[in-house]
Design a protein around this motif. Sequence first.
Motif, PDB file in Angstrom:
ATOM      1  N   SER A 515      32.937  27.119  41.903  1.00 52.07           N
ATOM      2  CA  SER A 515      32.563  28.533  41.836  1.00 52.07           C
ATOM      3  C   SER A 515      31.794  28.802  40.548  1.00 52.07           C
ATOM      4  N   ARG A 516      30.883  29.770  40.620  1.00 56.95           N
ATOM      5  CA  ARG A 516      30.212  30.256  39.420  1.00 56.95           C
ATOM      6  C   ARG A 516      30.257  31.781  39.419  1.00 56.95           C
ATOM      7  N   ILE A 517      30.316  32.359  38.227  1.00 61.26           N
ATOM      8  CA  ILE A 517      30.446  33.808  38.078  1.00 61.26           C
ATOM      9  C   ILE A 517      29.079  34.465  38.217  1.00 61.26           C
ATOM     10  N   LEU A 518      28.984  35.465  39.103  1.00 62.31           N
ATOM     11  CA  LEU A 518      27.758  36.253  39.265  1.00 62.31           C
ATOM     12  C   LEU A 518      27.819  37.551  38.467  1.00 62.31           C
ATOM     13  N   TYR A 519      29.020  38.093  38.323  1.00 61.31           N
ATOM     14  CA  TYR A 519      29.183  39.388  37.650  1.00 61.31           C
ATOM     15  C   TYR A 519      30.489  39.385  36.893  1.00 61.31           C
ATOM     16  N   ASN A 520      30.413  39.783  35.635  1.00 61.76           N
ATOM     17  CA  ASN A 520      31.592  39.888  34.792  1.00 61.76           C
ATOM     18  C   ASN A 520      31.541  41.228  34.082  1.00 61.76           C
ATOM     19  N   LYS A 521      32.532  42.067  34.304  1.00 59.45           N
ATOM     20  CA  LYS A 521      32.534  43.405  33.709  1.00 59.45           C
ATOM     21  C   LYS A 521      32.364  43.346  32.193  1.00 59.45           C
ATOM     22  N   GLN A 522      32.925  42.317  31.577  1.00 59.02           N
ATOM     23  CA  GLN A 522      32.865  42.217  30.127  1.00 59.02           C
ATOM     24  C   GLN A 522      31.492  41.793  29.619  1.00 59.02           C
ATOM     25  N   MET A 523      30.609  41.319  30.548  1.00 60.61           N
ATOM     26  CA  MET A 523      29.316  40.773  30.127  1.00 60.61           C
ATOM     27  C   MET A 523      28.146  41.558  30.681  1.00 60.61           C
ATOM     28  N   LYS A 524      28.397  42.798  31.157  1.00 57.71           N
ATOM     29  CA  LYS A 524      27.325  43.588  31.764  1.00 57.71           C
ATOM     30  C   LYS A 524      26.225  43.860  30.748  1.00 57.71           C
TER      31      LYS A 524
END
Length: 524
Positions: A515-524
Amino acid sequence: MLLRIGLIAILTLQLEVVDGQNVQMISTPLESGVIQGGQRTGVWQYFDYPGILGLEVNYSTSQVTYTQPDSSLYTVKEGTKWERQKLKYPCRPHGSKMQLIDQFAANIKAHYELYSRADRKNEDVISVLTFEVAPDGTTTNPLIWGYKGFGSEKRLMAAYNSPSNLWLPGVKMDGSSATCRFGIYVRICPDSCSRLTSVPDSVTFLYGLSNVDKSKRPDPVSNEQAWIQFSPDDNWVSIGARLMADTEGNGILLISTQGKGNKHIPYGRVTNLYWTDNHHFEFKYTYSLSGIVTGRYDVETNLVNSRTDSTIFFERLSPDLKTLCAARMRSGKSEVVSVDMSTGKEMSMLGDPESNLFPLSWSPDQKAIIVKGRKSQIDILYRYEFVSGKLAQLPVLNAEPCGWTEDGSKVFVNRIRPYYGSAGIFSIDTRNLTFTQIMDKSDGLRFVEFSSKANQFLLLRNDNLELRPFDSFNKPVKIAKNVTSAAWSRDGSSIAYVSERGTLLSLYDLKTGRSRILYNKQMK
């Protein structure tokens, strides 16, 4: 009327929606204007109802240039008393009234136990929240009156805290500032609702939830989850914003699978969405008073065109994007129609005076579609053949379709809870309508989706996401934990899933098993 500069700063900071853009045009049925550098600038218009202008503000000059005339009576403080009187300038929200009411409505939900209490005690269950709008335009002094049990107090306070606390203060006829009082309420009645009692005599109600219809109680758990959808080329993932943190539950979050960032389209409560091509999608959204509004979003321009002339409330687009199957309301009942996407020509398919039908699942070969209806509180699934026009009832009641085999010979349905039969996953032969149960252990089962391209089931059990191949169903492959929702890509090569309480969107690759992250609230 001049606005205080300090109050404008509060408003613009709250409504900053620019993502990597210096200038953004905003145009919805309830507001229109320009955001530059994260701040509202120039003339903005706010509509209290689509097409009805309620407020116009010039942020460049800090002036209110228009307010809709209002001759109604307001609850105004005179000394230590509250009186009903007309105002020279109305006390109103700094924005659309409908948007404010919509935010109240999204947070006021009656707990099921309130119905039981009303029935058991044979009395109205009433909870009221009142608050004041001070002469500086801020809301103050929230008070709860009446019944406070089963989370009623908490829900009303959540409704009070959900919108901006910035208002335009009222001005009395003599030119002095006014302190106004408003209220919202929840009222559950066993038979009929009487006049509100045990509440302040003088209050102007903005919104209220009254319910005596017991059919409005929660229905059995459904497989129809809050949606995630891929674009036809799988380059974008569109998500109902209520699944993600920090979106206030409004609109759509659009996230690129190719590293091109994300966009939040803040349009009311979105109820349905489908992609028409790689660059456009249409969606249905509602505000509390306007009914259903249709929006068409352009990915390239980041603009939405809206219309309110449609009676269609639920849609499913065919896999080849050529035919739309839709449910439309007529005379209080729904009918199912097909629409040619190239010509716009409609053809009536189904209508049942005893049940409201709506489409759910196209077969991969596009020769049939599953529609759902309800009779006597029982959910019934039907298979409709486009060539013959034949409608056949499927043999599993109170179930949801969760996929087809590639040739359309089998359709899979699941029943989350044991209503009218055992819970589990079922395979139905579409040629003779016989069925077999392929999973009978439904403990913790929340969601099922079968991909005909991958020939595998995607299951969400409790908070755990897992894959189960059709040919070796009892050999699950675990993907992730703490998952709230998931969906297959169009080509069946990957899975998008939301986890960690809506703070992460990840993409799982079936080929690599990673898996890879597409969206991270902490990195918007």
